[in-house]
Design a protein around this motif. Structure first.
Motif, PDB file in Angstrom:
ATOM      1  N   ILE A 171       0.821  -1.212   0.000  1.00 47.54           N
ATOM      2  CA  ILE A 171       0.000   0.000   0.000  1.00 47.54           C
ATOM      3  C   ILE A 171       0.854   1.261   0.000  1.00 47.54           C
ATOM      4  CG2 ILE A 171      -0.321  -0.026   2.510  1.00 47.54           C
ATOM      5  CD1 ILE A 171      -2.877   1.208  -0.105  1.00 47.54           C
ATOM      6  N   ASP A 172       1.978   1.262   0.715  1.00 47.28           N
ATOM      7  CA  ASP A 172       2.820   2.461   0.721  1.00 47.28           C
ATOM      8  C   ASP A 172       3.412   2.736  -0.654  1.00 47.28           C
ATOM      9  OD1 ASP A 172       4.515   0.249   0.959  1.00 47.28           O
ATOM     10  OD2 ASP A 172       5.883   1.220   2.376  1.00 47.28           O
ATOM     11  N   LYS A 173       3.788   1.687  -1.369  1.00 50.21           N
ATOM     12  CA  LYS A 173       4.327   1.852  -2.721  1.00 50.21           C
ATOM     13  C   LYS A 173       3.231   2.306  -3.689  1.00 50.21           C
ATOM     14  CE  LYS A 173       7.218  -0.274  -6.170  1.00 50.21           C
ATOM     15  NZ  LYS A 173       8.003  -1.428  -6.564  1.00 50.21           N
ATOM     16  N   PHE A 174       2.029   1.755  -3.533  1.00 47.51           N
ATOM     17  CA  PHE A 174       0.924   2.166  -4.394  1.00 47.51           C
ATOM     18  C   PHE A 174       0.618   3.655  -4.224  1.00 47.51           C
ATOM     19  CE2 PHE A 174      -3.502   3.150  -5.165  1.00 47.51           C
ATOM     20  CZ  PHE A 174      -3.664   2.677  -6.455  1.00 47.51           C
ATOM     21  N   LEU A 175       0.566   4.121  -2.981  1.00 48.64           N
ATOM     22  CA  LEU A 175       0.259   5.527  -2.722  1.00 48.64           C
ATOM     23  C   LEU A 175       1.322   6.445  -3.314  1.00 48.64           C
ATOM     24  CD1 LEU A 175      -1.067   5.230   0.922  1.00 48.64           C
ATOM     25  CD2 LEU A 175      -2.403   5.806  -1.109  1.00 48.64           C
ATOM     26  N   LYS A 176       2.569   6.024  -3.284  1.00 54.59           N
ATOM     27  CA  LYS A 176       3.639   6.818  -3.880  1.00 54.59           C
ATOM     28  C   LYS A 176       3.541   6.793  -5.402  1.00 54.59           C
ATOM     29  CE  LYS A 176       8.499   6.985  -4.840  1.00 54.59           C
ATOM     30  NZ  LYS A 176       8.364   6.977  -6.292  1.00 54.59           N
TER      31      LYS A 176
END
Length: 85
Positions: free
Chosen positions: A3-8
């Protein structure tokens, strides 16, 4: 994809470290469940992110490892965008 990579990659949050911090503070939900930064997100998931007084809910349309600015908005569809005053 995390999720952190997706948001970035989707450019909803500018830096992955900030996305990780938001997730670890319990401000992200995936399909109604609290998410940590390491939780995975799939196409079709509903994600809710709370930034202080601003809450955004969106549906994941596609996952891309790297994106151009023009393609980032194709990764998600905003369902609701609320600001509390």
């Amino acid at each position: 994809m995390r999720i952190d990579k997706f948001l970035k990659n989707s450019r909803l949050i500018k830096r992955r470290s900030v996305a990780k911090e938001v997730a670890d503070k319990g401000r992200i939900q995936i399909n109604g469940k609290l998410a940590k930064s390491s939780n995975t997100v799939k196409t079709g998931d509903l994600v809710k992110v709370q930034f202080g007084n601003h809450t955004i809910e969106f549906k994941v349309n596609e996952l891309q490892e790297s994106t151009k600015k023009e393609d980032a908005e194709k990764m998600y569809e905003i369902i609701s965008d609320e600001r509390k005053i």
